[in-house]
Design an enzyme around this catalytic site. Structure first.
Site, PDB file in Angstrom:
ATOM      1  N   SER A 105     -70.601  54.063  -1.417  1.00  0.00           N
ATOM      2  CA  SER A 105     -70.962  55.467  -1.232  1.00  0.00           C
ATOM      3  C   SER A 105     -70.968  55.825   0.240  1.00  0.00           C
ATOM      4  CB  SER A 105     -72.361  55.722  -1.818  1.00  0.00           C
ATOM      5  OG  SER A 105     -72.873  56.950  -1.363  1.00  0.00           O
ATOM      6  N   LYS A 106     -70.416  57.006   0.540  1.00  0.00           N
ATOM      7  CA  LYS A 106     -70.382  57.451   1.937  1.00  0.00           C
ATOM      8  C   LYS A 106     -71.782  57.721   2.467  1.00  0.00           C
ATOM      9  CE  LYS A 106     -69.657  62.347   0.783  1.00  0.00           C
ATOM     10  NZ  LYS A 106     -68.714  63.469   0.867  1.00  0.00           N
ATOM     11  N   ARG A 107     -72.762  57.848   1.578  1.00  0.00           N
ATOM     12  CA  ARG A 107     -74.135  58.088   2.030  1.00  0.00           C
ATOM     13  C   ARG A 107     -74.820  56.805   2.476  1.00  0.00           C
ATOM     14  NH1 ARG A 107     -75.251  63.350   0.571  1.00  0.00           N
ATOM     15  NH2 ARG A 107     -73.920  64.187  -1.071  1.00  0.00           N
ATOM     16  N   ARG A 142     -76.888  57.871  10.925  1.00  0.00           N
ATOM     17  CA  ARG A 142     -77.436  57.088   9.808  1.00  0.00           C
ATOM     18  C   ARG A 142     -78.278  55.928  10.337  1.00  0.00           C
ATOM     19  NH1 ARG A 142     -74.683  56.416   5.037  1.00  0.00           N
ATOM     20  NH2 ARG A 142     -72.658  56.482   6.058  1.00  0.00           N
TER      21      ARG A 142
END
Length: 494
Positions: A254-256, A471
């Site tokens: 997931s890009k998150r 992030r």
């Protein structure tokens, strides 16, 4: 094979190109070449609210960087042009009219508020959310009168409630899905644009696609598509669903949570040859003692769709690093090394623009290296103590980082001005002053309290690198945003 092989990659231009799109595109091209067929690039931009020219350009750049070669597409034309769905709107109308006339679709006037209430009630009852058929039995004359009066509506497909959809997948074999689990999908939105499902079926038909090779996450949509083919009296293509790429812990990539944007891998200095090699090894398993380094041509020669495993592939960044190092040392000619470094350091005049930002902040040329190093580093190393907390509390710093992380993903235009305006607006929403929030971002992005101008630097670094640095900073304050379900219409490799 019963008909000429024609396959396509159909990404949605709604964000940074995902490495999963490269994974799917590479397999489509390999399949086409192995069978003497054609590989088509189609841009699926039916979601006009989220599709952007910048995202489309980045898709084309990513594919070109990978050395993918499509035979037909928006940039090349072809016998089935146009290859951008927003330019094909008139084509879909005839198919939608046929579905409605034949009683295989119906007009739905439900408001967004009503639909949300229904979904919430279904969730509370532990029922999978889907349309409840409220407008299904609406009298056609009444529906036409409401349309004539200008009442907003959508067109939905009718789905049987009994029996199951049975089909054979090229990887998973026989598949059976009960019709009762299939939603009465919107086919045409209130603005007249088709949804992915109708446009997908129509375009695959019009472009004579023989095999649909896409990610496993699209398996649940296949019954909808097969039903539309039947209702329109069309022959469906063969379906081949590729297992999802997963992180080392077997969770969805997931890009998150993970770096997944193609531009991030480019910015880190991975060679496209190494990326092709790495993705190819997810499908081709060398025998013991057999060389793992291979070119795209060698991968295509060894590729067999019948050998694709259902188990899924693991995206191991350490393995990619190892392969990239071998390509740099063993396959890249010495005289090619410097040009590759220059290409990496100066895409779109990045280095030149960085020098201009730095020129007014140095006293001697030797000052350039430490001042500009963050622009070319894989990451910056910071701790919580590096962040300024003279005017903001730790919780406010966490808020600023999390909010900026969110806006970086959604910002339509990636430019110095757009970033400045977005951060200023975000600061106001948080009840803070921009002069207090920008020092926090300075540290997260540059690793220092003193550096080049923040927003110019962010524009140079690019969206994907800024996202990864934010992030990392968010995690320092234990305020990582919750991972949301991916929007199917933006999933890699439709």
């Amino acid at each position: 094979m019963s008909r000429p092989v024609r396959v396509r990659i159909a990404p949605s231009p709604t964000g940074e190109p995902h490495v999963g799109t490269l994974y799917t595109a590479l397999i489509n091209e390999a399949f086409a070449r192995r069978h003497g067929g054609k590989f088509i690039l189609r841009i699926e931009d039916t979601d006009q609210s989220r599709s952007t020219p910048d995202s489309e350009a980045k898709i084309m750049e990513a594919f070109a960087w990978m050395g993918l070669e499509w035979d037909e597409g928006p940039d090349k034309g072809g016998p089935h042009a146009p290859y951008r769905q927003s330019e094909r709107k008139r084509i879909y109308a005839g198919y939608a009219d046929k579905l409605l006339a034949d009683g295989n679709a119906f007009r739905c006037f439900c408001s967004a508020e009503r639909l949300e209430e229904v979904r919430n009630a279904q969730r509370r009852a532990n029922i999978p959310p889907q349309y409840d058929g409220h407008c299904l039995t609406l009298d056609p004359a009444e529906a036409e009168a409401r349309v004539a009066a200008g009442e907003p509506h959508v067109l939905r497909m009718k789905v049987p409630r009994e029996g199951a959809c049975d089909f054979t997948d090229g990887v998973y074999g026989p598949v059976s899905m009960p019709w009762a689990s299939v939603d009465m999908q919107v086919l045409v939105k209130s603005d007249g644009m088709p949804t992915y499902h109708l446009a997908n079926v129509v375009d695959d038909t019009e472009m004579a696609i023989s095999h649909v090779i896409r990610g496993e996450e699209w398996m649940a949509s296949t019954p909808k598509h097969i039903l539309l083919y039947r209702q329109l009296g069309l022959t469906p293509p063969e379906f081949i669903h590729l297992p999802l790429m997963r992180a080392l812990d077997r969770s969805k990539l997931s890009k998150r949570r993970n770096p997944t944007s193609t531009s991030w891998f480019q910015a880190q200095g991975y060679l496209p040859e190494a990326m092709v090699n790495f993705l190819g090894l997810l499908f081709v398993r060398p025998a013991e003692g057999e060389e793992e380094l291979m070119t795209k041509a060698e991968f295509i020669d060894r590729f067999d769709i019948g050998s694709v495993s259902k188990a899924g592939a693991v995206f191991d960044l350490a393995k990619l690093d190892w392969l990239n190092g071998r390509w740099l040392r063993e396959r890249l000619a010495p005289e090619a090394f410097l040009p590759r470094v220059i290409d990496w350091a100066n895409p779109d005049d990045k280095f030149v623009r960085a020098l201009e930002l730095a020129r007014t902040r140095v006293d001697k040329l030797a000052d350039l290296a430490p001042l500009m190093a963050f622009l070319f580093s894989a990451q910056v190393t910071v701790t919580r103590d590096d962040f300024p907390m003279e005017k903001l509390s730790a919780s406010q710093v966490a808020q600023v980082l999390a909010a900026t992380f969110a806006l970086v993903e959604k910002l339509p235009e990636w430019s110095e001005t757009a970033l400045f305006d977005a951060v200023k607006a975000m600061s106001v929403e948080l009840g803070l002053k921009a002069r207090d929030t920008t020092p926090v971002l300075f540290v997260a992005i540059t690793g220092s309290r003193r550096s080049l101008p923040l927003f110019g630097s962010m524009a140079l670094l690019g969206r994907s690198v800024c996202r990864e640095r934010l992030r990392a900073a968010v995690r320092l304050f234990e305020a990582v945003p919750e991972d949301a379900d991916d929007d199917p219409d933006s999933a890699p490799g439709n």
